[in-house]
Design a protein around this motif. Structure first.
Motif, short mmCIF file in Angstrom:
data_model
loop_
_atom_site.label_atom_id
_atom_site.label_comp_id
_atom_site.label_asym_id
_atom_site.label_seq_id
_atom_site.Cartn_x
_atom_site.Cartn_y
_atom_site.Cartn_z
N VAL A 28 0.78 -1.20 0.08
CA VAL A 28 -0.17 0.15 -0.03
C VAL A 28 0.94 1.20 0.09
N SER A 29 2.05 1.26 0.74
CA SER A 29 2.80 2.53 1.00
C SER A 29 3.45 2.51 -0.51
N LYS A 30 3.89 1.42 -1.14
CA LYS A 30 4.47 1.58 -2.48
C LYS A 30 3.65 2.28 -3.66
N ASP A 31 2.27 1.51 -3.50
CA ASP A 31 1.31 2.07 -4.45
C ASP A 31 1.16 3.61 -4.15
N TYR A 32 0.91 3.90 -3.00
CA TYR A 32 0.54 5.41 -2.45
C TYR A 32 1.83 6.25 -2.89
N LYS A 33 3.05 5.77 -2.74
CA LYS A 33 4.04 6.68 -3.15
C LYS A 33 3.92 6.85 -4.72
N LYS A 34 3.91 5.62 -5.67
CA LYS A 34 3.80 5.85 -6.85
C LYS A 34 2.66 6.74 -7.24
N ILE A 35 1.41 6.81 -6.74
CA ILE A 35 0.39 7.49 -7.26
C ILE A 35 0.62 8.93 -6.65
N THR A 36 1.22 9.24 -5.66
CA THR A 36 1.69 10.77 -5.40
C THR A 36 2.69 11.16 -6.24
N ASP A 37 3.65 10.42 -6.67
CA ASP A 37 4.90 10.74 -7.61
C ASP A 37 4.01 11.07 -8.82
N ASP A 38 3.36 10.20 -9.35
CA ASP A 38 2.80 10.45 -10.72
C ASP A 38 1.93 11.82 -10.78
N ALA A 39 0.96 11.88 -9.66
CA ALA A 39 0.29 13.09 -9.49
C ALA A 39 1.08 14.17 -9.63
N THR A 40 2.24 14.16 -8.69
CA THR A 40 3.24 15.59 -8.73
C THR A 40 3.72 15.86 -10.09
N LYS A 41 4.27 14.80 -10.78
CA LYS A 41 4.83 14.95 -12.24
C LYS A 41 3.64 15.46 -13.11
N SER A 42 2.46 14.78 -12.96
CA SER A 42 1.27 15.79 -13.83
C SER A 42 1.23 17.23 -13.52
N LEU A 43 1.00 17.38 -12.16
CA LEU A 43 0.71 18.77 -11.92
C LEU A 43 1.92 19.75 -12.12
N LYS A 44 3.14 19.42 -12.22
CA LYS A 44 4.20 20.17 -12.48
C LYS A 44 4.18 20.32 -13.97
N SER A 45 3.75 19.30 -14.80
CA SER A 45 3.80 19.44 -16.28
C SER A 45 2.62 20.33 -16.58
N LEU A 46 1.47 20.19 -16.07
CA LEU A 46 0.26 21.14 -16.10
C LEU A 46 0.71 22.65 -15.91
N SER A 47 1.29 22.85 -14.71
CA SER A 47 1.66 24.06 -14.47
C SER A 47 2.62 24.73 -15.18
N LYS A 48 3.61 23.95 -15.66
CA LYS A 48 4.22 24.28 -16.76
C LYS A 48 3.79 24.83 -18.10
N ASN A 49 2.73 24.06 -18.55
CA ASN A 49 2.11 24.39 -19.44
C ASN A 49 1.23 25.49 -19.48
#
Length: 86
Positions: A28-49
């Motif tokens: 669960v911790s590993k899955d949560y980390k992956k989800i949060t990392d992916d979400a953070t990456k997406s938000l950074k990309s969205l913010s940049k765009n």
């Protein structure tokens, strides 16, 4: 604690006493980390765009404002000249 999740549901292995809760927690911790990392990456990309898009909009708006001001000044001068010539 009985490991109950409600309505007769239990965590796998928990109620029988041979739980793998530690492994479940790690998963669960590993899955949560992956989800949060992916979400953070997406938000950074969205913010940049978004920043890039707003920069372009701002630049175009400034150009249109300059052209509008110039046309307004020319039209005002033309009206003044017409008024003076009467």
């Amino acid at each position: 604690m009985a490991g109950g999740l409600g309505r007769g549901l239990t965590l796998k292995g928990y109620a029988t006493g041979n739980t793998k809760l530690g492994q479940t927690t790690k998963t669960v911790s590993k899955d949560y980390k992956k989800i949060t990392d992916d979400a953070t990456k997406s938000l950074k990309s969205l913010s940049k765009n978004n920043a890039s898009s707003w920069s372009k909009i701002n630049s175009q708006t400034a150009k249109y404002n300059s052209k509008t001001e110039l046309m307004l000044l020319r039209n005002t001068q033309a009206c003044v000249n017409l008024w003076i010539s009467r």
